[in-house]
Design an enzyme around this catalytic site. Structure first.
Site, short mmCIF file in Angstrom:
data_model
loop_
_atom_site.label_atom_id
_atom_site.label_comp_id
_atom_site.label_asym_id
_atom_site.label_seq_id
_atom_site.Cartn_x
_atom_site.Cartn_y
_atom_site.Cartn_z
N SER A 75 -39.67 21.79 -26.51
CA SER A 75 -38.99 23.00 -27.00
C SER A 75 -39.97 23.83 -27.82
O SER A 75 -41.15 23.52 -27.90
CB SER A 75 -37.80 22.60 -27.87
OG SER A 75 -38.28 22.03 -29.07
N LYS A 76 -39.41 24.87 -28.45
CA LYS A 76 -40.24 25.79 -29.21
C LYS A 76 -41.11 25.10 -30.24
O LYS A 76 -42.23 25.50 -30.48
CB LYS A 76 -39.33 26.78 -29.95
CG LYS A 76 -38.91 27.93 -29.08
CD LYS A 76 -38.66 29.17 -29.94
CE LYS A 76 -37.94 30.22 -29.13
NZ LYS A 76 -36.47 30.13 -29.31
N ARG A 77 -40.56 24.06 -30.85
CA ARG A 77 -41.36 23.49 -31.93
C ARG A 77 -42.60 22.73 -31.43
O ARG A 77 -43.43 22.30 -32.21
CB ARG A 77 -40.51 22.62 -32.87
CG ARG A 77 -39.91 21.44 -32.24
CD ARG A 77 -38.75 20.92 -33.06
NE ARG A 77 -38.12 19.87 -32.32
CZ ARG A 77 -38.55 18.64 -32.31
NH1 ARG A 77 -39.58 18.29 -33.05
NH2 ARG A 77 -37.95 17.72 -31.58
N HIS A 78 -42.71 22.58 -30.12
CA HIS A 78 -43.95 22.01 -29.60
C HIS A 78 -44.99 23.09 -29.32
O HIS A 78 -45.97 22.87 -28.63
CB HIS A 78 -43.67 21.23 -28.31
CG HIS A 78 -42.80 20.03 -28.53
ND1 HIS A 78 -41.49 19.96 -28.15
CD2 HIS A 78 -43.07 18.85 -29.14
CE1 HIS A 78 -40.98 18.79 -28.49
NE2 HIS A 78 -41.92 18.11 -29.09
N GLY A 79 -44.74 24.29 -29.86
CA GLY A 79 -45.69 25.39 -29.66
C GLY A 79 -45.25 26.24 -28.48
O GLY A 79 -44.28 25.92 -27.80
#
Ligand code: GLU
Length: 495
Positions: free
Chosen positions: A258-262
């Site tokens: 998701s987004k938090r993986h960049g």
């Protein structure tokens, strides 16, 4: 039967890794089978529409080389390539309405007049009773007279599917095997919204049918929608396609990517210096394998070897370090000229002007062993192309050893300039032959002297091998930069 598969993105932004992996697997399967790869824009949910997504989708496909046989014309998406169009669902709304009517007539669907307020009430009540928030089927069995009354008032309504209340819906998935859903867990889901726009389920299966799709390859997150689709196929009396749900992609922390993986959007990879062939290879191994060890697989081999039987059911892990490593491998495989071509736009963007490819090409061998990204090439090589004085700190030039001895440094540089100005061959062996012995003559360590020269000619402490660099940089530029450094030092040291 010739294979026809589709990639059916919704224009909700730039395609990310998971989404484009679906495109890739469909493409590979089509190419392996000699079938057709179709692109269809599922753009009926206007609330999730993101401006410019279509362009991003076409650009992502084109960048990865995923050409399609049928779909919207990327130059003008309102036009179609292929004879099963339109390939944009927003242009097929009438068709979905026609098929919804057909289901109503056959008794498989019904108009529901419940107001949003009523539905919210029902949901709240179910939540209070800790029950799943399903529609209470209020309009499913309305007495005929009441239905006629409502219909004659032309009230806003949606069309819902009459899901069987009992029994099971079963289907086979190539990746996941036999899957069975209890029908009583399914809702009377909406097919058409009150504005006449279809929901995903209806539009998706009507299109798959009309576009003669033989295999549906899509992300695992759609598996729970599939029993609804199978029920719809049954209601229409259509044969469902073959399903293959591709494994989920997890981040290195094993949470869903998701987004938090960049930023894992395809265009972000392009812009940060990845090669499309590396991303292609990497994505091709997210949920598929050739054997248990081969990592570098070219496009042709992928096409030749791809099979649905080797799609893995277990989640795939997205490992950026592995992708960078792979990119480095592909960078080193490119012919010099090609690598120069691919690097040039990045360099041009940084320098704000065009760069002569023939000047860039000799730089390539000096850096290619060390880079994993095209953008790193720029960081390592931009000094070759800088005009005028380089920007660096005099402190950097002097380094630790000579920090307090600008005069010593100046003498050394002057000696170097004198020694090399008239070199007959401006080549790295000759340069080394001239400069290396000077360290001893000057009573300096070679590292110290080379460090000084390195900063003078490159503006930095870490750079490609010094003498090769000077050779490529050329006599004039190298001397200019050495003399400029010399002037700085002389300005610092009392005469
Ligand atoms: N429009 C859906 C998506 O955005 C398509 C899912 C499917 O392939 O059925 O992924």
């Amino acid at each position: 039967m010739s294979v026809r598969v589709r990639y059916a993105p919704s224009p909700t932004g730039v395609p990310h890794v998971g989404n484009i992996r679906t495109a890739l697997f469909n493409w590979l399967f089509a190419r392996h089978e000699g079938g057709a790869f179709i692109v269809r824009l599922e753009d009926t949910d206007r609330t999730r529409y993101v401006e410019g997504s279509e362009r991003a989708i076409f650009d992502s496909l084109a960048w990865l080389g995923l050409d399609y046989n049928e779909g919207p014309d990327p130059g003008d998406p309102s036009r179609d390539v292929g004879d099963h169009g339109p390939y944009m669902q927003s242009r097929r709304v009438e068709t979905y309405n026609r098929y919804a009517d057909q289901l109503i007539e056959a008794g498989h669907a019904y108009r529901c007049y419940c107001t949003p307020e009523r539905l919210a009430e029902v949901r709240k009540e179910l939540q209070r009773r800790k029950l799943p928030p399903k529609y209470d089927r209020n309009c499913r069995d309305l007495p005929g007279t009441e239905r006629e009354k409502l219909e004659s008032q032309a009230l806003p309504c949606v069309v819902r599917f009459k899901t069987p209340l009992t029994g099971q819906t079963a289907f086979n998935d190539i990746v996941r095997g036999d899957i069975v859903f209890e029908n009583d867990t399914l809702d009377d889901f909406v097919l058409l919204k009150s504005d006449g726009f279809p929901v995903y389920h209806l539009a998706n299966i009507v299109d798959d049918k009309l576009m003669e799709i033989t295999h549906v390859l899509r992300g695992d997150e759609w598996l729970s929608s599939t029993p609804r689709h199978v029920l719809l196929y049954q209601a229409f009396g259509w044969e469902p396609p073959i399903f293959a749900h591709l494994p989920m992609i997890l981040g290195p922390d094993k949470a869903k990517l998701s987004k938090r993986h960049g930023d894992t959007s395809v265009l972000a990879f392009r812009d940060s210096g990845f090669l499309p062939e590396a991303l292609f290879n990497f994505l091709g191994l997210l949920g598929w394998s050739l054997d248990d060890h081969t990592e570098i697989i070219d496009r042709e081999t992928f096409i030749h070897q791809f099979s649905l039987g080797r799609v893995l059911a277990n989640p795939a892990v997205f490992n950026r370090e592995k992708l960078e490593w792979m990119n480095g491998v592909y960078i080193r495989q490119l012919p010099e000229q090609e690598l120069a071509e691919r690097t040039a736009p990045f360099l041009e963007e940084k320098l704000g002007r065009t760069v002569d490819r023939t000047l860039l090409q000799p730089v390539i061998p000096l850096i290619r062993e060390r880079v994993k990204l095209l953008t790193e090439t720029v960081e390592m090589a931009d000094f070759f192309f800088r005009e005028g004085e380089l920007e660096y700190d005099t402190k950097t030039l002097l380094g630790k050893k000579l920090a307090d001895a600008p005069a010593v440094a100046a003498t050394a540089l002057q000696a170097v300039v004198q020694r090399i100005s008239d070199l007959e061959h401006w080549q790295h062996e000759a340069l080394e032959g001239a400069i290396r012995p000077q360290a001893e003559e000057l009573g300096m360590k070679t590292g110290e002297l080379f460090g000084l020269i390195r900063v003078a000619v490159t503006g930095r402490t870490a750079a490609p091998p010094l003498f090769e660099t000077m050779a490529v940089l050329g006599r004039e530029r190298s001397l200019e930069r050495l003399e400029s450094a010399l002037r700085r030092l002389q300005a610092q040291s009392p005469a």
